[in-house]
Design a protein around this motif. Sequence first.
Motif, mmCIF file in Angstrom:
data_model
loop_
_atom_site.group_PDB
_atom_site.id
_atom_site.type_symbol
_atom_site.label_atom_id
_atom_site.label_comp_id
_atom_site.label_asym_id
_atom_site.label_seq_id
_atom_site.Cartn_x
_atom_site.Cartn_y
_atom_site.Cartn_z
ATOM 1 N N SER A 87 0.806 -1.220 0.000
ATOM 2 C CA SER A 87 0.000 0.000 0.000
ATOM 3 C C SER A 87 0.839 1.269 0.000
ATOM 4 N N GLY A 88 2.148 1.139 -0.123
ATOM 5 C CA GLY A 88 2.997 2.316 -0.177
ATOM 6 C C GLY A 88 3.323 2.859 1.204
ATOM 7 N N ILE A 89 4.134 3.902 1.225
ATOM 8 C CA ILE A 89 4.569 4.484 2.496
ATOM 9 C C ILE A 89 3.397 5.087 3.255
ATOM 10 N N ASP A 90 2.395 5.607 2.530
ATOM 11 C CA ASP A 90 1.218 6.154 3.209
ATOM 12 C C ASP A 90 0.454 5.057 3.941
ATOM 13 N N GLY A 91 0.338 3.867 3.322
ATOM 14 C CA GLY A 91 -0.351 2.763 3.975
ATOM 15 C C GLY A 91 0.367 2.299 5.225
ATOM 16 N N ALA A 92 1.710 2.206 5.159
ATOM 17 C CA ALA A 92 2.483 1.792 6.334
ATOM 18 C C ALA A 92 2.362 2.824 7.449
ATOM 19 N N GLY A 93 2.440 4.113 7.092
ATOM 20 C CA GLY A 93 2.292 5.161 8.103
ATOM 21 C C GLY A 93 0.917 5.146 8.737
ATOM 22 N N ALA A 94 -0.125 4.925 7.918
ATOM 23 C CA ALA A 94 -1.490 4.869 8.449
ATOM 24 C C ALA A 94 -1.651 3.700 9.414
ATOM 25 N N LEU A 116 0.687 2.328 11.273
ATOM 26 C CA LEU A 116 1.381 2.661 12.524
ATOM 27 C C LEU A 116 0.527 3.577 13.397
ATOM 28 N N ILE A 117 -0.138 4.557 12.781
ATOM 29 C CA ILE A 117 -1.008 5.455 13.545
ATOM 30 C C ILE A 117 -2.157 4.674 14.186
ATOM 31 N N LEU A 118 -2.747 3.745 13.416
ATOM 32 C CA LEU A 118 -3.848 2.955 13.951
ATOM 33 C C LEU A 118 -3.383 2.039 15.079
ATOM 34 N N LEU A 119 -2.179 1.498 14.981
ATOM 35 C CA LEU A 119 -1.661 0.649 16.055
ATOM 36 C C LEU A 119 -1.425 1.452 17.328
ATOM 37 N N LEU A 138 -12.065 8.146 14.881
ATOM 38 C CA LEU A 138 -11.629 9.169 13.934
ATOM 39 C C LEU A 138 -10.422 8.701 13.131
ATOM 40 N N LEU A 139 -9.505 8.001 13.801
ATOM 41 C CA LEU A 139 -8.326 7.495 13.095
ATOM 42 C C LEU A 139 -8.724 6.455 12.049
ATOM 43 N N MET A 140 -9.659 5.575 12.404
ATOM 44 C CA MET A 140 -10.116 4.570 11.440
ATOM 45 C C MET A 140 -10.776 5.228 10.241
ATOM 46 N N TRP A 141 -11.572 6.261 10.508
ATOM 47 C CA TRP A 141 -12.257 6.956 9.404
ATOM 48 C C TRP A 141 -11.258 7.683 8.510
ATOM 49 N N SER A 142 -10.205 8.237 9.112
ATOM 50 C CA SER A 142 -9.249 9.040 8.350
ATOM 51 C C SER A 142 -8.180 8.197 7.665
ATOM 52 N N PHE A 143 -7.676 7.182 8.383
ATOM 53 C CA PHE A 143 -6.506 6.464 7.885
ATOM 54 C C PHE A 143 -6.801 5.035 7.455
ATOM 55 N N GLY A 144 -7.959 4.499 7.852
ATOM 56 C CA GLY A 144 -8.274 3.125 7.493
ATOM 57 C C GLY A 144 -8.199 2.843 6.004
ATOM 58 N N PRO A 145 -8.794 3.705 5.144
ATOM 59 C CA PRO A 145 -8.729 3.422 3.702
ATOM 60 C C PRO A 145 -7.310 3.368 3.153
ATOM 61 N N HIS A 146 -6.381 4.127 3.760
ATOM 62 C CA HIS A 146 -5.007 4.119 3.254
ATOM 63 C C HIS A 146 -4.332 2.772 3.502
ATOM 64 N N VAL A 147 -4.781 2.063 4.553
ATOM 65 C CA VAL A 147 -4.146 0.790 4.896
ATOM 66 C C VAL A 147 -4.487 -0.280 3.870
#
Length: 749
Positions: free
Chosen positions: A569-576, A578-581, A611-620
């Motif tokens: 998923s690219g660097i954005d997916g990995a960063g997302a 980590l934020i969710l974890l 909020l994190l799931m809504w914002s970053f979940g799709p990037h994962v």
Amino acid sequence: MPHRLLHRLAVTLLLIAVSALWTSARAQFSPKSGATDSSVVTTPYVRAELVAHAPQGVAPGQPLWLGLSITHQPEWHTYWKNPGDSGLPTELTWALPPGLDAGDIAWPLPRKIPIGNLANYGYEGTVLLPVPITVASTFAPGPLAREATIKLHASWLVCRKECIPEEGDFTLQLPIKSTTALHGAAFDAAARAHPQPVLANTAGIVPDSQAHIANGDSLQVSVQGLPVALRGKTLDLFPETAEVIDNAAQWKQAWNGSVWTAQIPLSAQRSASPSLMPVVLAEQSPAHATGPDTRTGYRAELKVLGAWPQVASVASVSPALEAALKANAAQASGAATSTAGSGASSLTLTAALLGALLGGLILNLMPCVFPVLAIKVVGFTQHAQDRRAHRISGIAYTAGVVLSFIALGALMLGLRAAGEAVGWGFQLQSPAVVASLAALFTLIALNLAGVFEFGHFLPSSVASLQARHPVADSFLTGVLAVAVASPCTAPFMGASLGLTATLPAPQALAVFAALGIGLALPYLAASFVPAVARALPRPGAWMDSLRKLMAFPMLATVVWLVWVLGQQSGIDGAGALLILLVGLALVVWSLSLAGRARRWMAGVSLTTMALLMWSFGPHVTTQAAAPLTQTGGVAAGSDWQPWSPGAAEQLAATGRPVFVDFTAAWCVTCQYNKKTTLSNADVLADLKSKNVALLRADWTRRDPAITAALAALGRSGVPVYVFYAPGRPPVVLTEVLGVDEVRATIAQL
């Protein structure tokens, strides 16, 4: 211990991940997703649409055109009727109402697409492949019929540096009486792009096209009658007959008044000797041209004069190569006799079962299994003096491992039967599964480290389940062991798993069961051997330190899973992720608090996590726009090149040996071999001295072409290492590479 309740959470997460994988297998993995009863199919690389042009409605004697419009992502392309040195032409299979007959594709003028030292012919940007439809006089849709149902199954190969085979099913409701001219401009442009025959011009010059065999290695082409607008210009030549000329070679051309001449080298692997050779001529397109193609192509039929030189036909090589692949696969699987009918011989099945059992045993030494073994070590120390508890735990753990392997094997076989090209470790090709496992191991690590205890925020009736159902805890640990062990392929496993593709379902599932028995056997034996329990120290304060120490293998596994997801998923997916974890850790910590602090912090943490799931979940779970396989997992500037279908065979046909590394980011064994044997200075020096071409096939994401190549080699998972040498069958090495093994194989090239 309270951390045992994590096993129940593990199963919940795993079921969610497998459910997501199952429901999205045909949507996320398959290029034909969304194609049912639709005129549009969209993949990460192209947008394909079934379109029609009926300016006078559907009636006998009136023009009717259907076509597939393909819009490519930047730098991606599909192929012309003659794809050139590699590739496949787009194929259209129609299902039309009675009275409608489809003709051949009216191929538009292609562009020459150089790929390294090869050259292909194809299309970039947007291209329409029009097909003329003949309406018979017997066409009678009925007095009440307003529409005719048009169905199309199309398959195409879309390539950049690597190639992705795709397909789609299209349905279009075509109005019968009314005019259908929405795409009229596109069909008009496609008609102009279709090569025109060379005709006698206004000056009375009669077309004369011929080619002489010159020096046995080239064609001396002469074409008379081309339009005046082309004279003096540099032309491109596109042969409709494949594998005759050297498509990538530099050749000379000149104008002698109205006659265009060229001397074009023949292909070293020429497979045809036509007496009449149709070609398309057009003004040369600028290198890396973009935008609409406004050139006009002209079709000429070259009369070939002279005797063609004798060469070995490529057509005779292909079956030999196929036979060599099958022989190598049979040898690798330990089969003394080939499979016949619907089942395999008893010797073949016995060899597969033995290989699976040994592979499962060795799997315990793989780094991917170590985190789960760490949990078992903690369990051993807790019941060091309880022999009965040890035996029950061993049996339950074995049952969990074996049943999970059977379930995973059944899922893989079911997906294959449904038409999906999947292999061992396929579940980690899904970002959703990778993210679920990362969350699971994060929770286990936090629990082992003492950050939280389930007993602090679960009802006592739930928290006490561990005491009443210790068998379930051990069973679920077995499930967890299979979840993390499945990306690995140990020695003896590869051939056995590859053979499951040819076995009946009961025998194939028996192979998976043998693999599970092998994985569970050491723990099962230890649980029944009193000496193991006596060798352990007595329970004490050291057990708490050991438990916290075991958190670090879990965290190391999380790091690996985040890296794997970054490849998908690219660097954005990995960063997302980590934020969710981090948000997940905050939630479980807040729920372990007491009193008013728990109420306030739990509310804040749960809101934050939502909020994190809504914002970053799709990037994962969203695949990166630039797929990993565009570079084939190859670092810039390295000696490795991305693998593509047929590349190894083509290089070997030129006399150069080839080494192919079938790998994946989630394959721990692959990464170990890459950092050790494949980076060894002596191995690299031997490869260079023998001029071995190095190709890397990256299977981190689902790639049907790689899956098919693995199946041809008798394998269903990675790692797989293969040497191709001219005139010899491919040589498949062991899964865990040794320096001596590789160097010995190189010496025999």
